[in-house]
Structure formats: C-alpha cells, structure tokens
Design a protein around this motif. Structure first.
Motif, mmCIF file in Angstrom:
data_model
loop_
_atom_site.group_PDB
_atom_site.id
_atom_site.type_symbol
_atom_site.label_atom_id
_atom_site.label_comp_id
_atom_site.label_asym_id
_atom_site.label_seq_id
_atom_site.Cartn_x
_atom_site.Cartn_y
_atom_site.Cartn_z
ATOM 1 N N GLY A 46 0.824 -1.208 0.000
ATOM 2 C CA GLY A 46 0.000 0.000 0.000
ATOM 3 C C GLY A 46 0.855 1.254 0.000
ATOM 4 N N ALA A 47 1.893 1.267 0.844
ATOM 5 C CA ALA A 47 2.793 2.426 0.880
ATOM 6 C C ALA A 47 3.552 2.564 -0.430
ATOM 7 N N CYS A 48 3.995 1.444 -0.977
ATOM 8 C CA CYS A 48 4.723 1.468 -2.250
ATOM 9 C C CYS A 48 3.833 2.011 -3.368
ATOM 10 N N GLY A 49 2.605 1.535 -3.449
ATOM 11 C CA GLY A 49 1.682 2.017 -4.470
ATOM 12 C C GLY A 49 1.389 3.498 -4.316
ATOM 13 N N ALA A 50 1.205 3.941 -3.073
ATOM 14 C CA ALA A 50 0.932 5.355 -2.832
ATOM 15 C C ALA A 50 2.128 6.230 -3.215
ATOM 16 N N ILE A 51 3.330 5.761 -2.930
ATOM 17 C CA ILE A 51 4.535 6.518 -3.296
ATOM 18 C C ILE A 51 4.662 6.596 -4.813
ATOM 19 N N ILE B 102 -0.458 -1.734 -7.911
ATOM 20 C CA ILE B 102 0.131 -2.220 -6.657
ATOM 21 C C ILE B 102 -0.779 -1.908 -5.484
ATOM 22 N N ALA B 103 -1.368 -0.706 -5.454
ATOM 23 C CA ALA B 103 -2.260 -0.331 -4.355
ATOM 24 C C ALA B 103 -3.518 -1.186 -4.342
ATOM 25 N N ILE B 104 -4.079 -1.479 -5.510
ATOM 26 C CA ILE B 104 -5.266 -2.336 -5.576
ATOM 27 C C ILE B 104 -4.921 -3.749 -5.125
ATOM 28 N N GLN B 105 -3.764 -4.214 -5.559
ATOM 29 C CA GLN B 105 -3.339 -5.559 -5.162
ATOM 30 C C GLN B 105 -3.087 -5.631 -3.647
ATOM 31 N N ALA B 106 -2.725 -4.514 -3.049
ATOM 32 C CA ALA B 106 -2.477 -4.484 -1.608
ATOM 33 C C ALA B 106 -3.754 -4.735 -0.811
ATOM 34 N N THR B 107 -4.909 -4.501 -1.410
ATOM 35 C CA THR B 107 -6.167 -4.755 -0.709
ATOM 36 C C THR B 107 -6.587 -6.215 -0.827
ATOM 37 N N ARG B 108 -6.007 -6.943 -1.750
ATOM 38 C CA ARG B 108 -6.415 -8.327 -1.990
ATOM 39 C C ARG B 108 -5.551 -9.355 -1.278
ATOM 40 N N VAL B 109 -4.316 -9.004 -1.025
ATOM 41 C CA VAL B 109 -3.375 -9.962 -0.447
ATOM 42 C C VAL B 109 -2.915 -9.446 0.908
ATOM 43 N N ALA B 110 -3.032 -10.283 1.912
ATOM 44 C CA ALA B 110 -2.541 -9.897 3.239
ATOM 45 C C ALA B 110 -1.037 -10.087 3.274
ATOM 46 N N GLY B 111 -0.349 -9.083 3.718
ATOM 47 C CA GLY B 111 1.105 -9.151 3.755
ATOM 48 C C GLY B 111 1.630 -8.989 5.156
ATOM 49 N N GLU B 112 2.922 -8.938 5.239
ATOM 50 C CA GLU B 112 3.576 -8.761 6.522
ATOM 51 C C GLU B 112 3.651 -7.281 6.857
ATOM 52 N N PRO B 113 3.720 -6.943 8.126
ATOM 53 C CA PRO B 113 3.862 -5.541 8.486
ATOM 54 C C PRO B 113 5.246 -5.028 8.086
ATOM 55 N N ILE B 114 5.326 -3.719 7.948
ATOM 56 C CA ILE B 114 6.604 -3.106 7.588
ATOM 57 C C ILE B 114 7.585 -3.319 8.731
ATOM 58 N N GLY B 115 8.742 -3.835 8.397
ATOM 59 C CA GLY B 115 9.758 -4.130 9.407
ATOM 60 C C GLY B 115 10.579 -2.900 9.750
ATOM 61 N N ALA B 116 11.663 -3.150 10.419
ATOM 62 C CA ALA B 116 12.555 -2.074 10.816
ATOM 63 C C ALA B 116 13.211 -1.465 9.575
#
Length: 156
Positions: free
Chosen positions: A11-16, A59-73
């Motif tokens: 989601g962040a990548c798509g927004a950027i 990428i942003a649309i795909q971010a709503t369909r697939v659950a991913g890992e939280p942003i790490g350090a």
C-alpha cells in the motif's frame, strides 16, 4: 460486510508510486508536450509518469487483496551508505576522475552490508573499478578523464 485490509508494504509502495507519478506528470505539463511523432521535452516524462501512476494504482489495488507482513525495521545502515554513494560520485568524478571516484563510491556502498569486512570491500571496489574502466573507458571509448585535476599534484 468484509473489513478492508491493506498490506502496508505494498500500500505504501503504491501510494509513493502514484504520488511520484502525479508530481512528475504535473511538472512535465510546464514543458511543451508535442505529439507522438513530434515529441516535445515534456512528452516522455508525461508518458513515464502515466506509466508510474498506473503501476502504483495496480500495486495499491493488489495491496487490498493480499494480506502481507507488516513493515519491518528501517535499514538505516543501508540508507546511510547507499544514498550518499552516488552523490559522492557525482560531486567528485570531474575533480578526482572516473577511477578514484568510482573506487571510493564502491567502497562507501560496500559498507551498507553489516557482514562486509574491510578487506572484502576493498577487493569488491577494486574489481568493480577495473571492470567499469575496461567497459566504459576502453571498450565503449567514453570520453572522460580517468584521473582528474585534483590528483595532478600526485603526478597521476
């Protein structure tokens, strides 16, 4: 009703991507656009920004369909060494010349990894410098100084 969940990394990548595409697209509108057959200076940046916006939206649309890992350090060490390396190269390539600037740039970037030892970093930087000098200077014949005026005192 299903709860909308967004993969934070994608989601962040798509927004950027969308934000960068909108910014550069807006900037290109200040230039003459032209047509596909007679391109102006703003045509290619506008097309690339459009592609960037579309990819970001996908990428942003795909971010709503697939659950991913939280942003790490955040890898601060990598950013501390990788980001200044090309800046250093750009600022010193005319003064130091291609060979010393590339060697020091590669040496700076090599330390982005926590596992890099100084001896290995020197070997990697030396190999990259030799390879790049052979390819860009000798094989392609690009017209740049291998050693610049800042090193004239050293007799190089």
């Amino acid at each position: 009703m299903n709860k909308l969940s967004i993969d934070p990394t994608n989601g962040a990548c798509g927004a950027i991507f969308v934000a960068a595409g909108l910014f550069f697209g807006y900037q290109s509108l200040g230039q003459e656009i032209g047509t596909a057959f007679r391109m102006g200076p703003g045509y290619f940046p506008l097309v690339l920004s459009g592609i960037l916006i579309v990819l970001g939206a996908i990428i942003a649309i795909q971010a709503t369909r697939v659950a991913g890992e939280p942003i790490g350090a955040i890898a601060w060490r990598g950013m501390f060494f990788i980001l200044p390396a090309p800046i250093f190269f750009g600022l010193t390539v005319r003064g130091l010349g291609f060979v010393p600037s590339l060697f020091i740039t590669a040496l700076i970037a090599a330390f982005a990894s926590q596992r890099m030892r100084p001896g290995t970093a020197i070997i990697v930087a030396l190999a990259l410098t030799i390879f790049s000098t052979i390819v860009f200077s000798y094989a392609l014949g690009l017209p740049f100084q291998r050693f610049g005026p800042w090193l004239s005192w050293a007799g190089v």
